[in-house]
Design a protein around this motif. Structure first.
Motif, PDB file in Angstrom:
ATOM      1  N   THR A 202       0.846  -1.189   0.000  1.00 58.42           N
ATOM      2  CA  THR A 202       0.000   0.000   0.000  1.00 58.42           C
ATOM      3  C   THR A 202       0.873   1.227   0.000  1.00 58.42           C
ATOM      4  OG1 THR A 202      -1.702  -1.164   1.216  1.00 58.42           O
ATOM      5  CG2 THR A 202      -1.826   1.229   1.198  1.00 58.42           C
ATOM      6  N   ALA A 203       0.691   2.068  -0.996  1.00 58.82           N
ATOM      7  CA  ALA A 203       1.558   3.236  -1.157  1.00 58.82           C
ATOM      8  C   ALA A 203       0.988   4.443  -0.458  1.00 58.82           C
ATOM      9  CB  ALA A 203       1.749   3.558  -2.636  1.00 58.82           C
ATOM     10  N   ALA A 204       1.883   5.350  -0.051  1.00 62.60           N
ATOM     11  CA  ALA A 204       1.436   6.627   0.477  1.00 62.60           C
ATOM     12  C   ALA A 204       0.613   7.326  -0.577  1.00 62.60           C
ATOM     13  CB  ALA A 204       2.644   7.493   0.849  1.00 62.60           C
ATOM     14  N   GLY A 222       2.494  12.183   2.514  1.00 64.14           N
ATOM     15  CA  GLY A 222       3.895  12.092   2.868  1.00 64.14           C
ATOM     16  C   GLY A 222       4.437  13.418   3.363  1.00 64.14           C
ATOM     17  N   PRO A 223       5.690  13.445   3.749  1.00 67.01           N
ATOM     18  CA  PRO A 223       6.283  14.675   4.295  1.00 67.01           C
ATOM     19  C   PRO A 223       6.405  15.757   3.232  1.00 67.01           C
ATOM     20  CG  PRO A 223       7.972  12.996   3.960  1.00 67.01           C
ATOM     21  CD  PRO A 223       6.654  12.321   3.740  1.00 67.01           C
ATOM     22  N   ARG A 224       6.306  17.013   3.662  1.00 66.05           N
ATOM     23  CA  ARG A 224       6.416  18.137   2.738  1.00 66.05           C
ATOM     24  C   ARG A 224       7.870  18.298   2.279  1.00 66.05           C
ATOM     25  NH1 ARG A 224       3.145  22.365   1.578  1.00 66.05           N
ATOM     26  NH2 ARG A 224       1.712  21.845   3.262  1.00 66.05           N
ATOM     27  N   GLY A 225       8.025  18.709   1.047  1.00 62.87           N
ATOM     28  CA  GLY A 225       9.369  18.943   0.503  1.00 62.87           C
ATOM     29  C   GLY A 225       9.627  18.066  -0.700  1.00 62.87           C
ATOM     30  N   TRP A 226      10.264  18.637  -1.719  1.00 63.93           N
ATOM     31  CA  TRP A 226      10.581  17.872  -2.921  1.00 63.93           C
ATOM     32  C   TRP A 226      11.670  16.843  -2.656  1.00 63.93           C
ATOM     33  CZ3 TRP A 226      10.769  22.582  -6.775  1.00 63.93           C
ATOM     34  CH2 TRP A 226       9.464  23.019  -6.997  1.00 63.93           C
ATOM     35  N   VAL A 227      12.567  17.149  -1.771  1.00 66.58           N
ATOM     36  CA  VAL A 227      13.563  16.173  -1.319  1.00 66.58           C
ATOM     37  C   VAL A 227      13.576  16.185   0.195  1.00 66.58           C
ATOM     38  CG1 VAL A 227      15.014  16.340  -3.376  1.00 66.58           C
ATOM     39  CG2 VAL A 227      15.452  17.844  -1.446  1.00 66.58           C
ATOM     40  N   GLN A 228      13.946  15.045   0.754  1.00 72.83           N
ATOM     41  CA  GLN A 228      13.943  14.886   2.199  1.00 72.83           C
ATOM     42  C   GLN A 228      15.370  14.944   2.753  1.00 72.83           C
ATOM     43  OE1 GLN A 228      10.903  14.717   3.921  1.00 72.83           O
ATOM     44  NE2 GLN A 228      10.392  15.357   1.831  1.00 72.83           N
ATOM     45  N   TRP A 284      15.925   5.351 -14.610  1.00 73.92           N
ATOM     46  CA  TRP A 284      16.992   4.484 -14.124  1.00 73.92           C
ATOM     47  C   TRP A 284      17.798   5.272 -13.098  1.00 73.92           C
ATOM     48  CZ3 TRP A 284      19.849   2.207 -19.027  1.00 73.92           C
ATOM     49  CH2 TRP A 284      19.021   1.268 -19.651  1.00 73.92           C
ATOM     50  N   ASP A 285      18.072   4.642 -11.951  1.00 74.18           N
ATOM     51  CA  ASP A 285      18.999   5.209 -10.975  1.00 74.18           C
ATOM     52  C   ASP A 285      20.140   4.223 -10.827  1.00 74.18           C
ATOM     53  OD1 ASP A 285      20.261   6.623  -8.987  1.00 74.18           O
ATOM     54  OD2 ASP A 285      18.941   5.912  -7.378  1.00 74.18           O
ATOM     55  N   ILE A 286      21.275   4.520 -11.440  1.00 79.07           N
ATOM     56  CA  ILE A 286      22.403   3.593 -11.495  1.00 79.07           C
ATOM     57  C   ILE A 286      23.403   3.970 -10.418  1.00 79.07           C
ATOM     58  CG2 ILE A 286      24.216   2.638 -12.957  1.00 79.07           C
ATOM     59  CD1 ILE A 286      22.533   3.604 -15.371  1.00 79.07           C
ATOM     60  N   GLY A 287      23.655   3.024  -9.526  1.00 73.24           N
ATOM     61  CA  GLY A 287      24.455   3.306  -8.337  1.00 73.24           C
ATOM     62  C   GLY A 287      23.559   3.929  -7.298  1.00 73.24           C
ATOM     63  N   CYS A 288      22.518   3.179  -6.900  1.00 73.90           N
ATOM     64  CA  CYS A 288      21.445   3.772  -6.091  1.00 73.90           C
ATOM     65  C   CYS A 288      21.850   4.020  -4.646  1.00 73.90           C
ATOM     66  CB  CYS A 288      20.192   2.902  -6.155  1.00 73.90           C
ATOM     67  SG  CYS A 288      20.423   1.165  -5.691  1.00 73.90           S
ATOM     68  N   GLY A 289      22.922   3.380  -4.164  1.00 73.23           N
ATOM     69  CA  GLY A 289      23.442   3.683  -2.823  1.00 73.23           C
ATOM     70  C   GLY A 289      22.424   3.496  -1.722  1.00 73.23           C
ATOM     71  N   SER A 290      21.978   4.588  -1.135  1.00 69.90           N
ATOM     72  CA  SER A 290      21.024   4.547  -0.019  1.00 69.90           C
ATOM     73  C   SER A 290      19.587   4.392  -0.502  1.00 69.90           C
ATOM     74  CB  SER A 290      21.121   5.854   0.774  1.00 69.90           C
ATOM     75  OG  SER A 290      20.685   6.936  -0.043  1.00 69.90           O
ATOM     76  N   GLY A 291      19.341   4.630  -1.789  1.00 66.40           N
ATOM     77  CA  GLY A 291      17.975   4.620  -2.311  1.00 66.40           C
ATOM     78  C   GLY A 291      17.293   5.967  -2.225  1.00 66.40           C
ATOM     79  N   ALA A 292      18.020   7.005  -1.798  1.00 68.32           N
ATOM     80  CA  ALA A 292      17.402   8.325  -1.614  1.00 68.32           C
ATOM     81  C   ALA A 292      16.885   8.891  -2.942  1.00 68.32           C
ATOM     82  CB  ALA A 292      18.404   9.288  -0.979  1.00 68.32           C
ATOM     83  N   PHE A 293      17.744   8.901  -3.979  1.00 66.56           N
ATOM     84  CA  PHE A 293      17.303   9.472  -5.253  1.00 66.56           C
ATOM     85  C   PHE A 293      16.166   8.645  -5.850  1.00 66.56           C
ATOM     86  CE2 PHE A 293      17.146   9.907  -9.784  1.00 66.56           C
ATOM     87  CZ  PHE A 293      17.250  11.270  -9.984  1.00 66.56           C
ATOM     88  N   ALA A 294      16.293   7.317  -5.841  1.00 69.83           N
ATOM     89  CA  ALA A 294      15.260   6.460  -6.415  1.00 69.83           C
ATOM     90  C   ALA A 294      13.922   6.690  -5.730  1.00 69.83           C
ATOM     91  CB  ALA A 294      15.677   4.994  -6.292  1.00 69.83           C
ATOM     92  N   ARG A 299       8.479   9.156  -5.599  1.00 73.07           N
ATOM     93  CA  ARG A 299       7.505  10.046  -4.947  1.00 73.07           C
ATOM     94  C   ARG A 299       6.896  11.021  -5.948  1.00 73.07           C
ATOM     95  NH1 ARG A 299       9.490  13.583  -0.715  1.00 73.07           N
ATOM     96  NH2 ARG A 299       7.315  13.781  -0.079  1.00 73.07           N
ATOM     97  N   ALA A 300       7.623  11.316  -7.024  1.00 74.93           N
ATOM     98  CA  ALA A 300       7.106  12.199  -8.070  1.00 74.93           C
ATOM     99  C   ALA A 300       6.123  11.491  -8.991  1.00 74.93           C
ATOM    100  CB  ALA A 300       8.264  12.765  -8.888  1.00 74.93           C
ATOM    101  N   GLY A 301       5.930  10.175  -8.800  1.00 72.80           N
ATOM    102  CA  GLY A 301       4.977   9.420  -9.597  1.00 72.80           C
ATOM    103  C   GLY A 301       5.588   8.651 -10.746  1.00 72.80           C
ATOM    104  N   ALA A 302       6.910   8.730 -10.923  1.00 69.58           N
ATOM    105  CA  ALA A 302       7.564   8.024 -12.022  1.00 69.58           C
ATOM    106  C   ALA A 302       7.822   6.570 -11.636  1.00 69.58           C
ATOM    107  CB  ALA A 302       8.891   8.705 -12.369  1.00 69.58           C
ATOM    108  N   ALA A 303       7.948   5.717 -12.661  1.00 71.80           N
ATOM    109  CA  ALA A 303       8.416   4.350 -12.444  1.00 71.80           C
ATOM    110  C   ALA A 303       9.937   4.392 -12.332  1.00 71.80           C
ATOM    111  CB  ALA A 303       7.990   3.455 -13.593  1.00 71.80           C
ATOM    112  N   VAL A 304      10.486   3.599 -11.423  1.00 76.25           N
ATOM    113  CA  VAL A 304      11.923   3.662 -11.149  1.00 76.25           C
ATOM    114  C   VAL A 304      12.515   2.257 -11.130  1.00 76.25           C
ATOM    115  CG1 VAL A 304      13.718   4.369  -9.514  1.00 76.25           C
ATOM    116  CG2 VAL A 304      11.639   5.753  -9.768  1.00 76.25           C
ATOM    117  N   ILE A 305      13.638   2.094 -11.819  1.00 75.65           N
ATOM    118  CA  ILE A 305      14.463   0.901 -11.678  1.00 75.65           C
ATOM    119  C   ILE A 305      15.777   1.351 -11.056  1.00 75.65           C
ATOM    120  CG2 ILE A 305      15.679  -0.973 -12.831  1.00 75.65           C
ATOM    121  CD1 ILE A 305      13.549  -0.991 -14.952  1.00 75.65           C
ATOM    122  N   ALA A 306      16.050   0.871  -9.852  1.00 79.63           N
ATOM    123  CA  ALA A 306      17.269   1.219  -9.122  1.00 79.63           C
ATOM    124  C   ALA A 306      18.280   0.089  -9.300  1.00 79.63           C
ATOM    125  CB  ALA A 306      16.964   1.433  -7.648  1.00 79.63           C
TER     126      ALA A 306
END
Length: 428
Positions: A202-204, A222-228, A284-294, A299-306
């Motif tokens: 179940t998604a936010a 979800g929390p306010r702000g374009w990035v957290q 595509w998020d290549i080198g996703c690390g912490s998953g923050a960018f993905a 959250r913007a509604g796009a499909a993401v492959i990390a």
């Protein structure tokens, strides 16, 4: 010449008195084959089999008499009304609606649909419709020949979803079938049909118990702000650095949870601003690390492959997605080789791998590519490669300095060269 047309929605129920009266007076009737076969269609009326809506609208506008268009469901919902109301035809449109195919499909499934995304899949929009199914837990797809349940299932390879396939709603041949997405390509499905696509946690943004306030995904959830802040992406209980696979630009001695080098909040904000992920995109998020960018892109509604070769980074990304209530796909593997079997991206962030990965991404021709470098020499190498691939290159030197506001002393400094490649022939 006709200056007025009545559009009648049909959902399989008996026609209303208003619809019967309009149809009985018609000298021209347009519709699909099953509409033109209705007993209420006057025998003497000219009949037009709907194919191209524009051509049909021109014939209706030129007709000397009374015109009626028959359409499935609610003709004002992804229907013929928009075409007929175009100024070039000069038509006054009266609409007799019926239950929309989407409402009927969810009714057959016994499910609410105010929290669903609704998309139309044609051959030219199929990929974007699939991306919405990747990114959202409840989607209704109005299909068309060549862009139906089988094609949806094929393009969703690697992503588990449940399909509720509603064929020929409102007719004697109506059938509702529940299958997993991987089994949909094994069958032949009758047109017209609607596919309800369900899957993921179940998604936010889904409607709370008792109902929400806006149809579809709640943009204010979800929390306010374009990035957290970075600490929102540190693993629970982790007060140290979360090492990612991005190439580093960080320096300093900031306190509290920290992400991998190159994953700072301000750099992430700049990358998101340059890429502009949106509903219907595949990121595509290549080198996703912490998953923050993905997670932010999802959250913007796009499909993401990390993508990441580090199993720890993959686990952190999956955890971040769950905590923030978004759906994304995580692929473990080393770039550029792991990219060969991924579906075509719209925009790409390269967080790790350097010039070789950027070059492999550019070969796939996404609209935009964003990456960063720690030195000017590295930035120049990446920029030249993007230019050689036909991208217009922008580069900015970003510097952020964190201050302790109690003493106004510097606590951390980050410097990065931010590079963006925009493909001229695909730029929106």
């Amino acid at each position: 010449m006709a200056d007025r047309v009545t559009v009648i929605g049909w959902d399989g129920s008996p026609l209303t008195d208003t619809a019967r009266a309009a149809l009985g007076a018609a000298t021209l009737v347009a519709g699909a084959a099953h509409h033109l076969a209705l007993p209420e269609v006057p025998h003497a009326a000219e009949r037009i089999r709907l194919g191209s809506l524009t051509l049909a609208a021109r014939r209706i506008a030129a007709h000397r008499g009374t015109a009626v268009v028959l359409a499935d469901g609610d003709p004002g919902f992804f229907g013929v009304v928009r075409t007929l109301r175009a100024p070039e035809f000069g038509l006054e449109v009266e609409v007799v609606p019926a239950v929309s195919a989407v409402a009927a499909a969810f009714a057959r499934a016994g499910m609410p649909w105010d929290d669903a995304q609704v998309v139309v899949a044609h051959r030219r929009t199929l990929r974007r419709a699939v991306n919405v199914c990747r990114a959202h837990p409840k989607v209704a797809v109005l299909t068309s020949p060549g862009a139906g349940p089988a094609e949806l299932g094929l393009l969703l390879e690697g992503v588990h979803r449940t399909f509720v396939i509603c064929e020929e709603l409102g007719t004697a041949r109506e059938q509702v079938t529940v299958v997993t997405s991987d089994k949909a390509p094994d069958h032949t499905w009758r047109d017209p049909n609607v596919v309800i696509v369900i899957g993921g946690h179940t998604a936010a943004g889904t409607a709370p118990e008792g109902g929400g306030w806006i149809a579809g995904r709640d943009p204010a959830a979800g929390p306010r702000g374009w990035v957290q802040p970075d600490e929102r992406y540190a693993a629970p209980g982790d007060a140290g650095s979360v090492t990612g696979t991005g190439h580093g630009t960080g320096a300093g001695s900031g306190t509290g949870p920290r992400l991998g080098e190159g994953e700072t909040q301000l750099l992430r904000a700049a990358q998101l601003a340059r890429l502009g992920p949106r509903v219907g995109d595949l990121v595509w998020d290549i080198g996703c690390g912490s998953g923050a960018f993905a997670t932010e892109a999802a959250r913007a509604g796009a499909a993401v492959i990390a993508v990441d070769h580090d199993p720890g980074a993959c686990a952190r990304t999956e955890s971040a997605a769950r905590r923030h209530g978004v759906l994304l796909q995580v692929v473990r593997g080393a770039a550029p080789h792991v990219l060969e079997n991924l579906p075509e991206p719209d925009v790409v962030r390269v967080g790790g791998g350097g010039a070789a990965v950027v070059s492999a991404v550019a070969d796939r021709r996404p609209q935009r590519i964003v990456t960063h470098a720690a030195t000017r020499d590295a930035a120049e190498r990446v920029g030249r490669d993007l230019s050689e691939h036909g991208y217009r290159v922008e580069c900015a030197l970003l510097q952020s300095v964190e201050l302790d506001t109690r003493a106004w002393t510097e606590t951390e400094r980050n410097v990065a060269f931010l590079l963006t490649g925009v493909l001229a022939d695909r730029a929106p």
